[in-house]
Design an enzyme around this catalytic site. Structure first.
Site, PDB file in Angstrom:
ATOM      1  N   GLU A 118       1.783  -0.001  -4.830  1.00  0.00           N
ATOM      2  CA  GLU A 118       0.804   0.981  -5.318  1.00  0.00           C
ATOM      3  C   GLU A 118       1.471   2.347  -5.375  1.00  0.00           C
ATOM      4  O   GLU A 118       1.856   2.909  -4.347  1.00  0.00           O
ATOM      5  CB  GLU A 118      -0.397   1.042  -4.364  1.00  0.00           C
ATOM      6  CG  GLU A 118      -1.425   2.065  -4.804  1.00  0.00           C
ATOM      7  CD  GLU A 118      -2.253   2.635  -3.655  1.00  0.00           C
ATOM      8  OE1 GLU A 118      -3.341   3.150  -3.918  1.00  0.00           O
ATOM      9  OE2 GLU A 118      -1.808   2.569  -2.490  1.00  0.00           O
ATOM     10  N   ASP A 167       0.842  -1.188   0.000  1.00  0.00           N
ATOM     11  CA  ASP A 167       0.000   0.000   0.000  1.00  0.00           C
ATOM     12  C   ASP A 167       0.888   1.253   0.000  1.00  0.00           C
ATOM     13  O   ASP A 167       1.844   1.333   0.781  1.00  0.00           O
ATOM     14  CB  ASP A 167      -0.853  -0.047   1.281  1.00  0.00           C
ATOM     15  CG  ASP A 167      -1.945   0.977   1.307  1.00  0.00           C
ATOM     16  OD1 ASP A 167      -2.787   0.966   0.406  1.00  0.00           O
ATOM     17  OD2 ASP A 167      -1.961   1.796   2.256  1.00  0.00           O
TER      18      ASP A 167
HETATM   19  C1  GLC Z   1      -4.203   3.118  -0.403  1.00  0.00           C
HETATM   20  C2  GLC Z   1      -5.436   2.263  -0.366  1.00  0.00           C
HETATM   21  C3  GLC Z   1      -6.596   3.109   0.069  1.00  0.00           C
HETATM   22  C4  GLC Z   1      -6.300   3.633   1.452  1.00  0.00           C
HETATM   23  C5  GLC Z   1      -4.984   4.384   1.487  1.00  0.00           C
HETATM   24  C6  GLC Z   1      -4.511   4.640   2.887  1.00  0.00           C
HETATM   25  O1  GLC Z   1      -4.288   4.113  -1.355  1.00  0.00           O
HETATM   26  O2  GLC Z   1      -5.633   1.694  -1.628  1.00  0.00           O
HETATM   27  O3  GLC Z   1      -7.792   2.380   0.065  1.00  0.00           O
HETATM   28  O4  GLC Z   1      -7.329   4.494   1.861  1.00  0.00           O
HETATM   29  O5  GLC Z   1      -3.954   3.618   0.876  1.00  0.00           O
HETATM   30  O6  GLC Z   1      -4.134   3.453   3.515  1.00  0.00           O
END
Ligand code: GLC
Length: 579
Positions: free
Chosen positions: A302, A242
């Site tokens: 991500e 993440d």
């Molecule tokens: C990432 C996740 C999202 C979350 C954020 C904070 O972007 O995909 O859903 O709110 O991280 O953890």
């Protein structure tokens, strides 16, 4: 139909009572070995566990519910989707303030979803079907309910005092305490919150209840790698990281330069100091060395709020990166062609891209790209792109049946930033309610589309009684049938898995490209328009002709000669093989 990456003969044969057996240390998927790079050749499916299938009748999806539906994902035959892996959004204990992305224990399972035994059973049952299991690791921050944060805030000189990012206000102030710098939270408001217990500010890139860990502290890194090792020992096949490019902040925590343009406060800064720091590259190498201690594991990060061009640098060392360039495109052939050309330039031949059209943070592409139409013409053409462009495709649960965003009345909003944002922020950024893309999966008949006998945690799609897995399974013209055909086609054609890419057509309406394998060449033509279009079957000097393999419209028509102009019906997409 033979499985390309897991020949059926190598899969353990199903045993009727296997589901009832809890296996502590399941064997890896048969045939998996690092270097075979299944994660380049295969297809990954994102499960949002709360919304997938409810086995306990509490209105929330859970692990046993997911196990019951694994055959939909891959039963070893083309009657199922045929995906190679599932990525589970977080299943760890959490107060749920960011719907699970606020983790209070990274090494356990939230009772909402089941137990560690259920998890072991999931791994065993998934592996038995040739499905790998990828966990979502939220390591940039924890929940403020995590015991680490409790310890850190309670004692400035205790063992975890330096595990989070604590700062005094700048010295010599009068009146209101100034914050340590100008950083803002992605979810709105300042990124610093005053903690009266410790008497200092702490940093949070997201909610105040999601304090950021201090990645410059080697103990934090070691603790996280310990968690990674624990899950690997339990049999998981990889991780989605993440917001991984936010782990490291500039050591001096300098204020970010301002930008003039931008609708939200977060967009009105250049994020020079609160993410994308060079130390992440070394950590990725260390992280991969831990992951590579076993074979066949995948990692994907991500890319958070950063331009696609940075994705290439993070994709080094076999680590995949989600960039959201394709998600940002409107439904035009030239937009998708240009975005693909840019990605090809960014990733080059040595790095491996991902292909993503939807996820739990974005408007579903069936809504975003279809412009309000209820038929699935655009959904099907988009499926052809997703499963034939170069890169690892990531499907988001429900997209295989063309699930749309589900409007949520204000009183029912769950998503914290949407709840907190209030009316003004909703006007500035109307999409910002991610609940819309997280509706429960409609499986078929029965209460709440077969998802749960209880009222689901989020409302079902209004058309769940007709748009569901059971109905589409028996309809050869459905989106689901096309997804199945395309994924199984991909399994049979190495050119679609790892072949090169060459664009052959990019008008406003028609996008065409070749996928060049060692022994075969495929041609993909997609008409984005609601009107008829055409493409010339060109670009490959050795092709004698082209034979159609799969198309969005029936009948696909006969084989065509090299150089022939082929008419495409509105939103029609066809995959041809060179003969
Ligand atoms: C990432 C996740 C999202 C979350 C954020 C904070 O972007 O995909 O859903 O709110 O991280 O953890």
């Amino acid at each position: 139909m033979a499985l390309e990456s897991f020949p059926e003969s190598t899969l353990p044969s199903p045993t009727p009572d296997a589901a009832a057996t809890s296996v502590r240390r399941p064997p890896p998927v048969a045939g998996a070995a690092f270097g075979e790079d299944w994660w380049q050749r295969g297809v990954v499916y994102q499960v949002y566990p709360r919304s997938f299938a409810d086995s306990t009748g509490d209105g929330v999806g859970d692990l046993p519910g997911l196990i019951e539906h694994l055959d939909h994902l891959n039963d070893g035959t083309s009657r199922s989707l045929g995906v190679d892996a599932i990525w589970l959004s977080p299943i760890y204990p959490s107060p749920g303030l960011d719907v699970g992305y606020d983790v209070s224990d990274h090494a356990a399972i939230d009772p909402l979803f089941g137990t560690l035994d259920d998890f072991d059973r999931l791994i065993a049952e998934a592996h038995r079907r040739g499905i790998r299991v990828i966990l979502d690791l939220v390591m940039n921050h924890t929940s403020s309910a995590h015991p680490w944060f409790g310890e850190s805030r309670s004692n400035r000189s205790g063992p975890r005092a330096d595990w989070y990012i604590w700062r005094d206000p700048p010295p010599g102030f009068r009146g209101r305490r100034p914050r340590p710098n100008n950083w803002v939270s992605f979810f709105g408001g300042p990124a610093w919150t005053w903690d009266p217990v410790r008497g200092q500010f702490y940093l949070h890139t997201f909610l105040p209840e999601q304090p950021d860990l201090n990645w410059r502290n080697p103990e934090v890194r070691e603790a996280m790698l310990g968690i990674v090792r624990g899950w690997l020992e339990r049999g998981v096949d990889g991780f989605r990281l993440d917001v991984f490019n936010a782990f490291f902040k500039h050591p001096e925590l300098r204020s970010n330069p301002r930008r003039v343009l931008g609708r939200r406060a977060y967009d009105r800064q250049r994020h020079s100091y609160d993410k994308d720091q060079p130390e992440m590259h070394d950590f990725l190498t260390e992280f991969r060395s831990v992951v590579d201690a076993g074979g066949g594991r995948m990692t994907v990060g991500e890319l958070f709020a950063t331009e696609a061009r940075r994705a290439g640098s993070y994709a080094a060392d076999r680590h995949l990166v989600f960039d959201f360039h394709l998600i940002e495109q409107s439904w035009r052939a030239d937009s998708f062609a240009a975005a693909t050309a840019e990605r090809e330039a960014i990733f080059g031949r040595d790095r491996w891209p991902t292909v993503v059209l939807s996820n739990h943070d974005q408007s579903r592409h069936a809504s975003r790209l279809s412009g309000g139409r209820r038929d699935d013409a655009v959904v099907k053409a988009a499926a052809v792109l997703l499963l034939t462009l170069r890169g690892t495709p990531f499907l988001y649960y429900g997209e295989e049946i063309g699930l749309r965003d589900v409007p949520i009345p204000r009183a029912e909003i769950v998503d914290p930033p949407a709840r907190r944002g209030g009316a003004i922020s909703r006007r500035i950024s109307p999409w910002w309610n991610r609940d819309q893309a997280r509706a429960p999966m409609p499986w078929g008949e029965g209460a709440n589309g077969g998802f749960s006998p209880h009222r689901p945690w989020l409302r079902m799609a209004p058309d769940a009684s007709i748009r569901n897995v059971a109905a589409q399974s028996v309809d050869p013209a459905s989106a689901l049938s096309l997804y199945r055909r395309l994924i199984w086609l991909r399994r049979e054609h190495p050119a679609l898995q790892t072949g090169g890419y060459r664009q052959i057509a990019a008008s406003k309406d028609v996008f065409g490209y070749l996928r060049l394998g060692r022994e075969e060449t495929l041609l993909v033509a997609v008409n984005f328009a609601d009107a008829a279009g055409w493409v010339r079957l060109d670009g490959h000097p050795r092709a004698g002709g082209w034979s159609p393999l799969v198309g969005t419209h029936a009948p696909i028509g006969p084989g065509r000669g090299a150089g022939e102009r082929v008419a495409l019906r509105p939103n029609e997409a066809i995959v041809f093989a060179a003969t």
